[in-house]
Design a protein around this motif. Structure first.
Motif, PDB file in Angstrom:
ATOM      1  N   PHE A  96     126.114  39.795-117.952  1.00 20.04           N
ATOM      2  CA  PHE A  96     127.211  38.863-117.669  1.00 20.04           C
ATOM      3  C   PHE A  96     127.032  38.167-116.322  1.00 20.04           C
ATOM      4  O   PHE A  96     127.659  37.136-116.055  1.00 20.04           O
ATOM      5  CB  PHE A  96     128.551  39.596-117.694  1.00 20.04           C
ATOM      6  CG  PHE A  96     128.783  40.492-116.515  1.00 20.04           C
ATOM      7  CD1 PHE A  96     129.509  40.052-115.417  1.00 20.04           C
ATOM      8  CD2 PHE A  96     128.264  41.785-116.487  1.00 20.04           C
ATOM      9  CE1 PHE A  96     129.722  40.879-114.325  1.00 20.04           C
ATOM     10  CE2 PHE A  96     128.485  42.609-115.405  1.00 20.04           C
ATOM     11  CZ  PHE A  96     129.207  42.163-114.325  1.00 20.04           C
ATOM     12  N   LEU A  97     126.175  38.707-115.441  1.00 21.54           N
ATOM     13  CA  LEU A  97     125.915  38.087-114.142  1.00 21.54           C
ATOM     14  C   LEU A  97     124.966  36.911-114.251  1.00 21.54           C
ATOM     15  O   LEU A  97     124.831  36.143-113.301  1.00 21.54           O
ATOM     16  CB  LEU A  97     125.323  39.120-113.176  1.00 21.54           C
ATOM     17  CG  LEU A  97     126.250  40.255-112.744  1.00 21.54           C
ATOM     18  CD1 LEU A  97     125.473  41.277-111.919  1.00 21.54           C
ATOM     19  CD2 LEU A  97     127.429  39.723-111.950  1.00 21.54           C
ATOM     20  N   GLY A  98     124.299  36.763-115.417  1.00 21.83           N
ATOM     21  CA  GLY A  98     123.295  35.722-115.541  1.00 21.83           C
ATOM     22  C   GLY A  98     122.064  36.082-114.728  1.00 21.83           C
ATOM     23  O   GLY A  98     121.859  37.252-114.369  1.00 21.83           O
ATOM     24  N   PRO A  99     121.223  35.106-114.390  1.00 28.36           N
ATOM     25  CA  PRO A  99     120.073  35.388-113.515  1.00 28.36           C
ATOM     26  C   PRO A  99     120.545  35.945-112.179  1.00 28.36           C
ATOM     27  O   PRO A  99     121.494  35.435-111.598  1.00 28.36           O
ATOM     28  CB  PRO A  99     119.419  34.010-113.352  1.00 28.36           C
ATOM     29  CG  PRO A  99     119.880  33.222-114.524  1.00 28.36           C
ATOM     30  CD  PRO A  99     121.258  33.713-114.845  1.00 28.36           C
ATOM     31  N   TRP A 100     119.914  37.010-111.705  1.00 32.26           N
ATOM     32  CA  TRP A 100     120.313  37.604-110.437  1.00 32.26           C
ATOM     33  C   TRP A 100     119.087  38.060-109.675  1.00 32.26           C
ATOM     34  O   TRP A 100     117.998  38.219-110.229  1.00 32.26           O
ATOM     35  CB  TRP A 100     121.294  38.753-110.639  1.00 32.26           C
ATOM     36  CG  TRP A 100     120.818  39.879-111.513  1.00 32.26           C
ATOM     37  CD1 TRP A 100     120.918  39.942-112.869  1.00 32.26           C
ATOM     38  CD2 TRP A 100     120.185  41.083-111.086  1.00 32.26           C
ATOM     39  NE1 TRP A 100     120.379  41.118-113.325  1.00 32.26           N
ATOM     40  CE2 TRP A 100     119.921  41.852-112.258  1.00 32.26           C
ATOM     41  CE3 TRP A 100     119.816  41.597-109.847  1.00 32.26           C
ATOM     42  CZ2 TRP A 100     119.300  43.093-112.205  1.00 32.26           C
ATOM     43  CZ3 TRP A 100     119.198  42.846-109.791  1.00 32.26           C
ATOM     44  CH2 TRP A 100     118.953  43.572-110.965  1.00 32.26           C
ATOM     45  N   VAL A 112     129.193  31.310-101.563  1.00 29.60           N
ATOM     46  CA  VAL A 112     129.300  30.743-102.902  1.00 29.60           C
ATOM     47  C   VAL A 112     128.873  29.286-102.859  1.00 29.60           C
ATOM     48  O   VAL A 112     129.096  28.591-101.851  1.00 29.60           O
ATOM     49  CB  VAL A 112     130.752  30.879-103.436  1.00 29.60           C
ATOM     50  CG1 VAL A 112     131.727  30.139-102.525  1.00 29.60           C
ATOM     51  CG2 VAL A 112     130.856  30.362-104.857  1.00 29.60           C
ATOM     52  N   LYS A 113     128.245  28.829-103.930  1.00 27.38           N
ATOM     53  CA  LYS A 113     127.819  27.439-104.026  1.00 27.38           C
ATOM     54  C   LYS A 113     127.973  26.979-105.468  1.00 27.38           C
ATOM     55  O   LYS A 113     127.524  27.662-106.393  1.00 27.38           O
ATOM     56  CB  LYS A 113     126.372  27.270-103.571  1.00 27.38           C
ATOM     57  CG  LYS A 113     125.903  25.814-103.531  1.00 27.38           C
ATOM     58  CD  LYS A 113     124.512  25.717-102.927  1.00 27.38           C
ATOM     59  CE  LYS A 113     124.087  24.269-102.747  1.00 27.38           C
ATOM     60  NZ  LYS A 113     122.741  24.172-102.125  1.00 27.38           N
ATOM     61  N   THR A 131     123.970  34.162-110.703  1.00 29.15           N
ATOM     62  CA  THR A 131     124.415  32.871-111.237  1.00 29.15           C
ATOM     63  C   THR A 131     125.119  33.134-112.563  1.00 29.15           C
ATOM     64  O   THR A 131     124.524  33.003-113.644  1.00 29.15           O
ATOM     65  CB  THR A 131     123.227  31.916-111.439  1.00 29.15           C
ATOM     66  OG1 THR A 131     122.474  31.836-110.226  1.00 29.15           O
ATOM     67  CG2 THR A 131     123.702  30.507-111.805  1.00 29.15           C
ATOM     68  N   PRO A 132     126.392  33.530-112.530  1.00 24.23           N
ATOM     69  CA  PRO A 132     127.099  33.883-113.764  1.00 24.23           C
ATOM     70  C   PRO A 132     127.425  32.684-114.646  1.00 24.23           C
ATOM     71  O   PRO A 132     127.577  32.832-115.860  1.00 24.23           O
ATOM     72  CB  PRO A 132     128.375  34.550-113.253  1.00 24.23           C
ATOM     73  CG  PRO A 132     128.593  33.966-111.894  1.00 24.23           C
ATOM     74  CD  PRO A 132     127.217  33.742-111.334  1.00 24.23           C
ATOM     75  N   LEU A 133     127.538  31.483-114.052  1.00 23.96           N
ATOM     76  CA  LEU A 133     127.823  30.251-114.788  1.00 23.96           C
ATOM     77  C   LEU A 133     126.846  29.179-114.352  1.00 23.96           C
ATOM     78  O   LEU A 133     126.381  29.185-113.204  1.00 23.96           O
ATOM     79  CB  LEU A 133     129.263  29.783-114.527  1.00 23.96           C
ATOM     80  CG  LEU A 133     130.391  30.728-114.951  1.00 23.96           C
ATOM     81  CD1 LEU A 133     131.727  30.198-114.449  1.00 23.96           C
ATOM     82  CD2 LEU A 133     130.410  30.896-116.470  1.00 23.96           C
ATOM     83  N   GLY A 155     125.288  26.343-112.562  1.00 23.37           N
ATOM     84  CA  GLY A 155     125.641  25.636-111.345  1.00 23.37           C
ATOM     85  C   GLY A 155     126.379  26.464-110.316  1.00 23.37           C
ATOM     86  O   GLY A 155     126.597  26.001-109.196  1.00 23.37           O
ATOM     87  N   LEU A 156     126.780  27.690-110.657  1.00 22.44           N
ATOM     88  CA  LEU A 156     127.554  28.532-109.741  1.00 22.44           C
ATOM     89  C   LEU A 156     126.701  29.694-109.259  1.00 22.44           C
ATOM     90  O   LEU A 156     126.219  30.496-110.061  1.00 22.44           O
ATOM     91  CB  LEU A 156     128.808  29.074-110.428  1.00 22.44           C
ATOM     92  CG  LEU A 156     129.642  30.067-109.614  1.00 22.44           C
ATOM     93  CD1 LEU A 156     130.242  29.382-108.385  1.00 22.44           C
ATOM     94  CD2 LEU A 156     130.740  30.694-110.473  1.00 22.44           C
ATOM     95  N   GLU A 157     126.519  29.804-107.936  1.00 22.59           N
ATOM     96  CA  GLU A 157     125.833  30.949-107.347  1.00 22.59           C
ATOM     97  C   GLU A 157     126.802  31.674-106.426  1.00 22.59           C
ATOM     98  O   GLU A 157     127.451  31.058-105.582  1.00 22.59           O
ATOM     99  CB  GLU A 157     124.605  30.529-106.553  1.00 22.59           C
ATOM    100  CG  GLU A 157     123.864  31.731-105.965  1.00 22.59           C
ATOM    101  CD  GLU A 157     122.718  31.347-105.037  1.00 22.59           C
ATOM    102  OE1 GLU A 157     121.560  31.640-105.386  1.00 22.59           O
ATOM    103  OE2 GLU A 157     122.995  30.755-103.975  1.00 22.59           O
ATOM    104  N   ILE A 158     126.879  32.994-106.592  1.00 18.77           N
ATOM    105  CA  ILE A 158     127.681  33.823-105.703  1.00 18.77           C
ATOM    106  C   ILE A 158     126.762  34.887-105.126  1.00 18.77           C
ATOM    107  O   ILE A 158     125.833  35.352-105.781  1.00 18.77           O
ATOM    108  CB  ILE A 158     128.873  34.468-106.437  1.00 18.77           C
ATOM    109  CG1 ILE A 158     128.394  35.265-107.654  1.00 18.77           C
ATOM    110  CG2 ILE A 158     129.886  33.426-106.847  1.00 18.77           C
ATOM    111  CD1 ILE A 158     129.499  36.016-108.366  1.00 18.77           C
ATOM    112  N   ALA A 159     127.008  35.270-103.875  1.00 16.52           N
ATOM    113  CA  ALA A 159     126.107  36.214-103.222  1.00 16.52           C
ATOM    114  C   ALA A 159     126.847  36.985-102.139  1.00 16.52           C
ATOM    115  O   ALA A 159     127.870  36.536-101.604  1.00 16.52           O
ATOM    116  CB  ALA A 159     124.914  35.489-102.618  1.00 16.52           C
ATOM    117  N   THR A 160     126.314  38.147-101.829  1.00 13.01           N
ATOM    118  CA  THR A 160     126.799  38.938-100.702  1.00 13.01           C
ATOM    119  C   THR A 160     125.607  39.472 -99.925  1.00 13.01           C
ATOM    120  O   THR A 160     124.565  39.791-100.519  1.00 13.01           O
ATOM    121  CB  THR A 160     127.702  40.106-101.169  1.00 13.01           C
ATOM    122  OG1 THR A 160     128.157  40.842-100.032  1.00 13.01           O
ATOM    123  CG2 THR A 160     126.952  41.041-102.101  1.00 13.01           C
TER     124      THR A 160
END
Length: 292
Positions: free
Chosen positions: A45-49, A122-123, A83-85, A87-92
């Motif tokens: 569900f996280l997509g590419p990570w 986030v981007k 990248t769960p969606l 165009g959307l990247e989230i990171a910590t």
């Protein structure tokens, strides 16, 4: 991105809050997961990570006051990005080091103190008609426990691109707020209180902190252009403030291939205004690097 030693794709163009290039190079080891298709299926569900880990050693390039022998310190960093969606990247990102110095009033000298920093960024990128653009943000602070930073600082921005068959241009605007709520009961990485020497979080020779000093806030407007011929151009207009002082800076850059290497030249004009005085400074720099 302003980052020669960060743990992955941090979003900022001008002022990354954590793991920016506001520090000298370090001897270190970096491990990165090369394929985003690997890993357990329950994480699909996280997509590419991607996970990146860094182990390095910090050492100052200038002597430390009241310390007989310049120490070195281990630095550990970890970044997880997904990248769960589209165009959307989230990171910590998490960073831990003992290379932050505080003034010990009992011993009357600087002593190292372990600090752990946590950031979230986030981007989101998409098309508006035929024009690509992105919005991004980064939130960072001192982390004593858990995942929530204490008294965080942040950077937020907007970028867009144009391109032809022979060039690509980027335009961006970015806002940074590095002000922290300081008190004697809350000694944070950006709080110097009433002591000298100051906390070394943002000193260029010590730490991978924000290039913009703590307790400052303001805007950066930027433009970059790169051509297939190897030429490149750039310009930045910065406006920042700290208490009653205002800082303005104009930076112009040019680069091109020269003698099988890359030549860069830049010019900076800086103006500082406060109720007591107004001063200005102009700097020029040039560099050439050979790549093989």
């Amino acid at each position: 991105m302003q980052s020669a030693y960060r743990t992955g794709g941090n979003s900022s163009n001008d002022n990354a809050q954590l793991l920016s290039n506001h520090a000298p190079p370090m001897t270190g080891l970096r491990l990165t997961r090369a394929s985003s298709q690997l890993g357990p299926s329950f994480l699909s569900f996280l997509g590419p990570w991607q996970v990146t880990a860094i182990a390095a050693q910090q050492r100052p390039s200038q002597p430390i006051a009241n310390v007989k022998k310049n120490p070195s310190s281990n630095l550990w960093a970890l970044r997880f990005a997904a990248t769960p969606l589209p165009g959307l990247e989230i990171a910590t990102s998490t960073l831990s080091s003992e290379f932050v110095f505080e003034y010990d009033r009992t011993l009357e000298r600087e002593t190292p103190k372990k600090q752990t920093l946590q950031s979230f960024d986030v981007k989101y990128s998409m098309l508006a008609g035929q024009i690509p653009f992105s919005i991004y943000g980064e939130w960072m602070g001192h982390n004593q426990s858990g995942l929530t930073p204490i008294s965080p600082t942040f950077t937020a921005g907007f970028e867009t691109f144009t391109a032809t068959a022979s060039s690509r241009s980027k335009y961006y605007i970015e806002y940074t707020d590095n002000e922290q709520n300081c008190s004697e009961s809350r000694v944070l990485v950006g709080c110097n209180l009433d002591v000298v020497p100051k906390n070394q979080f943002t000193n260029r020779d010590w730490w991978l902190g924000s290039a913009l000093p703590q307790q400052m806030s303001g805007w950066t407007l930027g433009y970059e252009r790169f051509e297939s011929s190897g030429q490149g151009y750039g310009a930045k207009l910065k406006r920042h403030s700290k208490e009653e002082s205002d800082f303005s800076e104009l930076e112009l850059r040019y680069q091109r291939g020269l003698f099988n290497g890359l030549w860069r030249v830049s010019a900076n004009y800086v103006r500082q205004e406060n109720p007591q005085d107004t001063s200005s400074d102009t700097r020029f720099s040039s560099s050439w690097e050979y790549r093989f």
